[in-house]
Design a protein around this motif. Structure first.
Motif, PDB file in Angstrom:
ATOM      1  N   ASN A 105       0.903 -11.305 -35.759  1.00  0.00           N
ATOM      2  CA  ASN A 105      -0.311 -12.250 -35.755  1.00  0.00           C
ATOM      3  C   ASN A 105      -0.263 -12.787 -37.188  1.00  0.00           C
ATOM      4  OD1 ASN A 105      -1.282 -12.281 -33.336  1.00  0.00           O
ATOM      5  ND2 ASN A 105      -2.760 -10.507 -33.757  1.00  0.00           N
ATOM      6  N   TRP A 106       0.011 -11.979 -38.226  1.00  0.00           N
ATOM      7  CA  TRP A 106      -0.108 -12.709 -39.447  1.00  0.00           C
ATOM      8  C   TRP A 106       1.088 -13.471 -39.864  1.00  0.00           C
ATOM      9  CZ3 TRP A 106       0.071  -7.340 -38.379  1.00  0.00           C
ATOM     10  CH2 TRP A 106       1.303  -6.727 -38.692  1.00  0.00           C
ATOM     11  N   ASN A 107       2.176 -13.587 -38.993  1.00  0.00           N
ATOM     12  CA  ASN A 107       3.248 -14.436 -39.471  1.00  0.00           C
ATOM     13  C   ASN A 107       3.341 -15.716 -38.621  1.00  0.00           C
ATOM     14  OD1 ASN A 107       4.259 -12.736 -41.574  1.00  0.00           O
ATOM     15  ND2 ASN A 107       5.351 -11.445 -40.284  1.00  0.00           N
ATOM     16  N   LYS A 108       2.131 -15.914 -37.918  1.00  0.00           N
ATOM     17  CA  LYS A 108       1.958 -17.005 -37.007  1.00  0.00           C
ATOM     18  C   LYS A 108       1.912 -18.278 -37.946  1.00  0.00           C
ATOM     19  CE  LYS A 108       0.170 -15.269 -32.732  1.00  0.00           C
ATOM     20  NZ  LYS A 108      -0.877 -15.253 -31.647  1.00  0.00           N
ATOM     21  N   ILE A 125      12.688 -14.124 -38.034  1.00  0.00           N
ATOM     22  CA  ILE A 125      12.041 -13.851 -39.172  1.00  0.00           C
ATOM     23  C   ILE A 125      10.421 -13.630 -39.022  1.00  0.00           C
ATOM     24  CG2 ILE A 125      11.015 -15.187 -41.339  1.00  0.00           C
ATOM     25  CD1 ILE A 125      13.761 -16.653 -41.450  1.00  0.00           C
ATOM     26  N   SER A 126       9.943 -14.373 -38.318  1.00  0.00           N
ATOM     27  CA  SER A 126       8.737 -13.985 -38.045  1.00  0.00           C
ATOM     28  C   SER A 126       8.064 -12.754 -37.034  1.00  0.00           C
ATOM     29  CB  SER A 126       7.884 -15.257 -37.266  1.00  0.00           C
ATOM     30  OG  SER A 126       8.414 -15.577 -35.943  1.00  0.00           O
ATOM     31  N   GLU A 127       9.284 -12.700 -36.175  1.00  0.00           N
ATOM     32  CA  GLU A 127       9.041 -11.456 -35.584  1.00  0.00           C
ATOM     33  C   GLU A 127       9.312  -9.914 -36.054  1.00  0.00           C
ATOM     34  OE1 GLU A 127      11.169 -12.120 -31.666  1.00  0.00           O
ATOM     35  OE2 GLU A 127       9.974 -13.876 -31.144  1.00  0.00           O
ATOM     36  N   TRP A 128      10.226  -9.977 -37.031  1.00  0.00           N
ATOM     37  CA  TRP A 128      10.706  -8.807 -37.552  1.00  0.00           C
ATOM     38  C   TRP A 128       9.569  -8.443 -38.322  1.00  0.00           C
ATOM     39  CZ3 TRP A 128      12.745  -7.427 -42.725  1.00  0.00           C
ATOM     40  CH2 TRP A 128      13.377  -6.136 -42.556  1.00  0.00           C
ATOM     41  N   ASP A 129       9.503  -7.054 -37.996  1.00  0.00           N
ATOM     42  CA  ASP A 129       8.372  -6.264 -38.800  1.00  0.00           C
ATOM     43  C   ASP A 129       8.965  -5.342 -39.904  1.00  0.00           C
ATOM     44  OD1 ASP A 129       6.151  -4.684 -39.427  1.00  0.00           O
ATOM     45  OD2 ASP A 129       5.898  -3.848 -37.444  1.00  0.00           O
ATOM     46  N   ILE A 130       8.768  -5.813 -41.132  1.00  0.00           N
ATOM     47  CA  ILE A 130       9.474  -5.201 -42.137  1.00  0.00           C
ATOM     48  C   ILE A 130       8.873  -3.838 -42.361  1.00  0.00           C
ATOM     49  CG2 ILE A 130       8.075  -6.191 -44.102  1.00  0.00           C
ATOM     50  CD1 ILE A 130      10.846  -6.443 -45.714  1.00  0.00           C
ATOM     51  N   THR A 131       7.401  -3.506 -42.045  1.00  0.00           N
ATOM     52  CA  THR A 131       7.021  -2.384 -42.238  1.00  0.00           C
ATOM     53  C   THR A 131       7.646  -1.249 -41.674  1.00  0.00           C
ATOM     54  OG1 THR A 131       5.295  -2.591 -40.397  1.00  0.00           O
ATOM     55  CG2 THR A 131       4.703  -3.509 -42.545  1.00  0.00           C
ATOM     56  N   LYS A 132       8.501  -1.469 -40.559  1.00  0.00           N
ATOM     57  CA  LYS A 132       9.111  -0.329 -39.972  1.00  0.00           C
ATOM     58  C   LYS A 132      10.667  -0.408 -40.283  1.00  0.00           C
ATOM     59  CE  LYS A 132       6.367  -0.766 -35.600  1.00  0.00           C
ATOM     60  NZ  LYS A 132       6.319  -0.957 -34.304  1.00  0.00           N
ATOM     61  N   ALA A 133      11.187  -1.180 -41.501  1.00  0.00           N
ATOM     62  CA  ALA A 133      12.208  -0.903 -41.988  1.00  0.00           C
ATOM     63  C   ALA A 133      12.438   0.323 -42.517  1.00  0.00           C
ATOM     64  CB  ALA A 133      12.457  -2.291 -42.675  1.00  0.00           C
ATOM     65  N   GLU A 175      16.317 -16.359 -47.238  1.00  0.00           N
ATOM     66  CA  GLU A 175      15.754 -15.395 -47.928  1.00  0.00           C
ATOM     67  C   GLU A 175      14.298 -15.319 -47.804  1.00  0.00           C
ATOM     68  OE1 GLU A 175      15.019 -14.643 -52.607  1.00  0.00           O
ATOM     69  OE2 GLU A 175      17.277 -14.807 -51.923  1.00  0.00           O
ATOM     70  N   VAL A 176      13.645 -14.170 -47.350  1.00  0.00           N
ATOM     71  CA  VAL A 176      12.271 -14.265 -47.016  1.00  0.00           C
ATOM     72  C   VAL A 176      11.608 -13.333 -47.811  1.00  0.00           C
ATOM     73  CG1 VAL A 176      10.693 -13.800 -45.128  1.00  0.00           C
ATOM     74  CG2 VAL A 176      12.965 -14.623 -44.615  1.00  0.00           C
ATOM     75  N   ILE A 177      10.452 -13.519 -48.414  1.00  0.00           N
ATOM     76  CA  ILE A 177       9.448 -12.509 -49.153  1.00  0.00           C
ATOM     77  C   ILE A 177       8.492 -12.103 -48.470  1.00  0.00           C
ATOM     78  CG2 ILE A 177       8.307 -11.952 -51.226  1.00  0.00           C
ATOM     79  CD1 ILE A 177      10.484 -14.194 -52.661  1.00  0.00           C
ATOM     80  N   TYR A 178       8.375 -10.908 -48.152  1.00  0.00           N
ATOM     81  CA  TYR A 178       7.151 -10.307 -47.403  1.00  0.00           C
ATOM     82  C   TYR A 178       6.027  -9.666 -48.309  1.00  0.00           C
ATOM     83  CZ  TYR A 178      10.081 -10.782 -43.217  1.00  0.00           C
ATOM     84  OH  TYR A 178      11.027 -11.328 -42.467  1.00  0.00           O
ATOM     85  N   ASN A 179       4.900  -9.607 -48.005  1.00  0.00           N
ATOM     86  CA  ASN A 179       4.060  -9.098 -48.932  1.00  0.00           C
ATOM     87  C   ASN A 179       4.124  -7.606 -48.426  1.00  0.00           C
ATOM     88  OD1 ASN A 179       2.109  -8.802 -46.716  1.00  0.00           O
ATOM     89  ND2 ASN A 179       0.678  -9.951 -47.916  1.00  0.00           N
ATOM     90  N   TYR A 180       3.170  -6.632 -49.184  1.00  0.00           N
ATOM     91  CA  TYR A 180       3.079  -5.241 -48.718  1.00  0.00           C
ATOM     92  C   TYR A 180       2.591  -5.064 -47.396  1.00  0.00           C
ATOM     93  CZ  TYR A 180      -1.905  -5.403 -49.859  1.00  0.00           C
ATOM     94  OH  TYR A 180      -3.305  -5.732 -49.895  1.00  0.00           O
ATOM     95  N   GLU A 181       1.837  -5.951 -46.788  1.00  0.00           N
ATOM     96  CA  GLU A 181       1.280  -5.815 -45.590  1.00  0.00           C
ATOM     97  C   GLU A 181       2.398  -6.305 -44.321  1.00  0.00           C
ATOM     98  OE1 GLU A 181      -2.216  -8.373 -46.181  1.00  0.00           O
ATOM     99  OE2 GLU A 181      -3.190  -6.625 -46.074  1.00  0.00           O
ATOM    100  N   GLY A 182       3.291  -6.991 -44.795  1.00  0.00           N
ATOM    101  CA  GLY A 182       4.371  -7.525 -43.786  1.00  0.00           C
ATOM    102  C   GLY A 182       4.280  -8.842 -43.518  1.00  0.00           C
ATOM    103  N   ARG A 183       3.253  -9.488 -44.489  1.00  0.00           N
ATOM    104  CA  ARG A 183       3.040 -11.046 -44.112  1.00  0.00           C
ATOM    105  C   ARG A 183       4.104 -12.009 -45.052  1.00  0.00           C
ATOM    106  NH1 ARG A 183      -1.803 -13.799 -43.172  1.00  0.00           N
ATOM    107  NH2 ARG A 183      -3.018 -11.676 -43.137  1.00  0.00           N
ATOM    108  N   ILE A 184       4.510 -12.846 -44.065  1.00  0.00           N
ATOM    109  CA  ILE A 184       5.525 -13.730 -44.908  1.00  0.00           C
ATOM    110  C   ILE A 184       4.949 -14.565 -45.769  1.00  0.00           C
ATOM    111  CG2 ILE A 184       7.252 -15.889 -44.483  1.00  0.00           C
ATOM    112  CD1 ILE A 184       7.649 -14.925 -41.724  1.00  0.00           C
ATOM    113  N   ILE A 185       5.440 -14.479 -47.302  1.00  0.00           N
ATOM    114  CA  ILE A 185       4.763 -15.421 -47.955  1.00  0.00           C
ATOM    115  C   ILE A 185       5.696 -16.460 -48.648  1.00  0.00           C
ATOM    116  CG2 ILE A 185       2.870 -13.639 -49.034  1.00  0.00           C
ATOM    117  CD1 ILE A 185       4.812 -12.901 -51.152  1.00  0.00           C
ATOM    118  N   ASN A 186       7.132 -16.279 -48.626  1.00  0.00           N
ATOM    119  CA  ASN A 186       7.992 -17.241 -48.984  1.00  0.00           C
ATOM    120  C   ASN A 186       9.301 -17.307 -48.095  1.00  0.00           C
ATOM    121  OD1 ASN A 186       9.564 -18.883 -50.715  1.00  0.00           O
ATOM    122  ND2 ASN A 186       9.103 -18.000 -52.589  1.00  0.00           N
TER     123      ASN A 186
END
Length: 173
Positions: free
Chosen positions: A44-47, A69-77, A99-110
């Motif tokens: 939801n947060w990457n929509k 990029i939007s479906e990848w859940d970095i929190t499970k990496a 190159e994708v920057i996610y915040n600590y919650e897994g939200r795409i920020i850049n």
């Protein structure tokens, strides 16, 4: 900061965390990546990212990469920590990388996406053909820059030839 490199079609993770560059490589097959990619629904947060970067004329390779990029859940990496750090993942395809920057919650920020020699969207092709009649398109690049809360920047760089002459045309969308 955690760094992850992902090569699509044979997913390869290259992970760097902390200031001492701890490196780990893990090769996933299609079945094991299923725990990290959510195919049934977008996170939801990457929509916000998909809504910001896509429209009906978005180039197909770019759409595919944005979906991953939007479906990848970095929190499970592997090595995803509990620190309130940003995490960088590099997605590599045969057409380029993002190159994708996610915040600590897994939200795409850049996101900084660079693709080359892609099929140009019809409106881009028509714009170039009209402006440069008689010239051949010999190469193209697509650059996308997304920053959460800011305007998305999309640029096509088209290399043209006519005989021995060359031109480079930049088209911002």
């Amino acid at each position: 900061m955690l760094h992850v490199t992902i090569t699509l079609l044979g997913i390869l993770f290259f992970i760097t965390s902390g200031s001492f560059a701890k490196n780990t490589s893990v090769l996933f097959d299609g079945d094991s990546i299923a725990g990290i990619i959510k195919s049934d629904s977008l996170l939801n947060w990457n929509k916000e990212y998909l809504i910001a970067v896509h429209n009906k004329s978005t180039q197909k390779e770019s759409k595919f990469l944005s979906g991953i990029i939007s479906e990848w859940d970095i929190t499970k990496a592997p090595d995803f920590g509990t620190k309130e750090d940003d995490y960088t993942a590099v997605f590599i395809t045969t057409k380029g990388q993002a190159e994708v920057i996610y915040n600590y919650e897994g939200r795409i920020i850049n996101v900084k996406k660079h693709l080359k020699n892609i099929m140009l969207p019809v409106h881009v092709y028509k714009t170039v053909a009209k402006k440069f009649k008689g010239w051949d398109i010999v190469q193209n690049k697509y650059k996308l820059s997304f920053k959460s809360g800011a305007e998305v920047l999309k640029t096509y760089v088209v290399t043209l030839e006519k005989g021995s002459r060359k031109k480079i045309f930049h088209l911002k969308i």
